[in-house]
Scaffold this motif. Structure first.
Motif, mmCIF file in Angstrom:
data_model
loop_
_atom_site.group_PDB
_atom_site.id
_atom_site.type_symbol
_atom_site.label_atom_id
_atom_site.label_comp_id
_atom_site.label_asym_id
_atom_site.label_seq_id
_atom_site.Cartn_x
_atom_site.Cartn_y
_atom_site.Cartn_z
ATOM 1 N N GLN A 1 -6.972 -2.990 2.875
ATOM 2 C CA GLN A 1 -6.386 -1.774 3.763
ATOM 3 C C GLN A 1 -6.060 -2.145 4.671
ATOM 4 O O GLN A 1 -4.773 -1.867 5.613
ATOM 5 N N LEU B 1 -16.617 2.267 0.669
ATOM 6 C CA LEU B 1 -15.485 2.004 1.236
ATOM 7 C C LEU B 1 -15.713 0.504 1.393
ATOM 8 O O LEU B 1 -13.655 0.191 1.665
ATOM 9 N N LYS C 1 -12.659 -2.273 -0.345
ATOM 10 C CA LYS C 1 -10.919 -1.468 -0.169
ATOM 11 C C LYS C 1 -10.639 -1.636 0.837
ATOM 12 O O LYS C 1 -9.689 -2.014 1.141
ATOM 13 N N LEU C 2 -11.418 -1.687 1.940
ATOM 14 C CA LEU C 2 -10.754 -0.781 3.071
ATOM 15 C C LEU C 2 -10.568 -2.431 3.965
ATOM 16 O O LEU C 2 -9.806 -2.383 4.292
ATOM 17 N N PRO D 1 -3.166 2.630 -1.780
ATOM 18 C CA PRO D 1 -4.139 3.250 -2.398
ATOM 19 C C PRO D 1 -3.843 2.277 -3.760
ATOM 20 O O PRO D 1 -5.754 2.177 -4.404
ATOM 21 N N THR E 1 -5.116 -2.303 -3.587
ATOM 22 C CA THR E 1 -5.672 -3.072 -2.968
ATOM 23 C C THR E 1 -5.861 -4.459 -3.546
ATOM 24 O O THR E 1 -6.256 -4.832 -4.252
ATOM 25 N N GLU F 1 -7.999 8.000 6.031
ATOM 26 C CA GLU F 1 -7.557 9.297 5.383
ATOM 27 C C GLU F 1 -5.693 8.138 5.092
ATOM 28 O O GLU F 1 -5.391 8.583 4.532
ATOM 29 N N GLU G 1 -5.827 4.927 3.231
ATOM 30 C CA GLU G 1 -5.649 4.923 1.295
ATOM 31 C C GLU G 1 -4.748 6.609 1.181
ATOM 32 O O GLU G 1 -4.828 5.045 -0.103
ATOM 33 N N GLU G 2 -3.571 6.449 1.928
ATOM 34 C CA GLU G 2 -2.327 7.476 1.631
ATOM 35 C C GLU G 2 -1.342 6.002 1.333
ATOM 36 O O GLU G 2 -0.417 6.234 1.074
#
Length: 216
Positions: A179, A172, A175-176, A19, A21, A12, A15-16
């Motif tokens: 991030q 996820l 992307k994760l 958003p 990547t 969370e 992602e904030e």
């Protein structure tokens, strides 16, 4: 806070913050991405992005790359470090791509990892970013942060990758992993946070007093 609760919070929070990547390494196709990732070993993405335009202007595909000599490649990529080894790998893998894969980069972990200079982490980045196949590439950034956040006790990137894949939904992963890298560079730096200073470290371990020493 349980491990899975920490993992859910991290998803969370990231992602904030991130958003979007964008892929950090500049490239125009699967081949240039593969070469850029190979060059990024023990080198910053920023430096790679400074070096690759000159290389890709001469050869942005395997057929053109194999027409260059190893010395030509080595001279161009010298600022990235390890240029003798990397130039040989780039030359050799280009020949293999032409002779065995029609000049194309294979969309297969197994085939990628057979290529010179391409280990599991490099293959994972290419599969994730070029072919959108779920992968969780673990570099030193992710390995360090995963330990600070209590997601793994792994002493190497292999165990850290296995542990992270169990905690985070497969959809996820691609992307994760980016991030986490972005967050590490901005907030949870190797020589400043030590698991004590950044927002996520403080949230998941509010009572932590001592530094987290990364197990490598």
């Amino acid at each position: 806070m349980l491990k899975q609760e920490r993992a859910d919070y991290i998803v969370e929070a990231l992602e904030e913050l991130y958003p979007e990547t964008p892929v950090p390494l500049d490239h125009t196709n699967e081949f240039t991405l593969l070469i850029a990732v190979l060059l990024s070993a023990q080198c910053t993405d920023e430096r790679v992005n400074q070096v690759t335009p000159a290389l890709f202007a001469k050869a942005d595909n395997a057929r053109d790359m194999m027409k260059l000599s190893q010395d030509e490649i080595k001279e161009i990529i010298k600022p990235c470090g390890l240029s003798p080894r990397k130039s040989k790998a780039i030359y050799d893998l280009s020949r293999i791509l032409v002779s065995e894969h029609g000049g194309e980069v294979p969309a297969s972990f197994e085939e990628l990892e057979k290529l010179p200079g391409v280990g599991h982490k490099t293959a994972s980045v290419v599969m994730a970013q070029a072919f959108d196949v779920p992968a969780f590439p673990v570099d030193t950034h992710i390995h360090r942060l995963a330990q600070r956040w209590g997601l793994t006790k792994g002493k190497n990137v292999v165990q850290t990758e296995e542990d992270c894949k169990k905690l985070f939904p497969r959809k996820l992963w691609n992307k994760l992993h980016l991030q986490i890298i972005f967050y590490g560079r901005e907030y949870c730096k190797a020589r400043s946070c030590f698991g004590l200073e950044c927002p996520i470290c403080r949230h998941v371990y509010p009572n932590r007093k001592s530094k987290v020493e990364t197990k490598k």
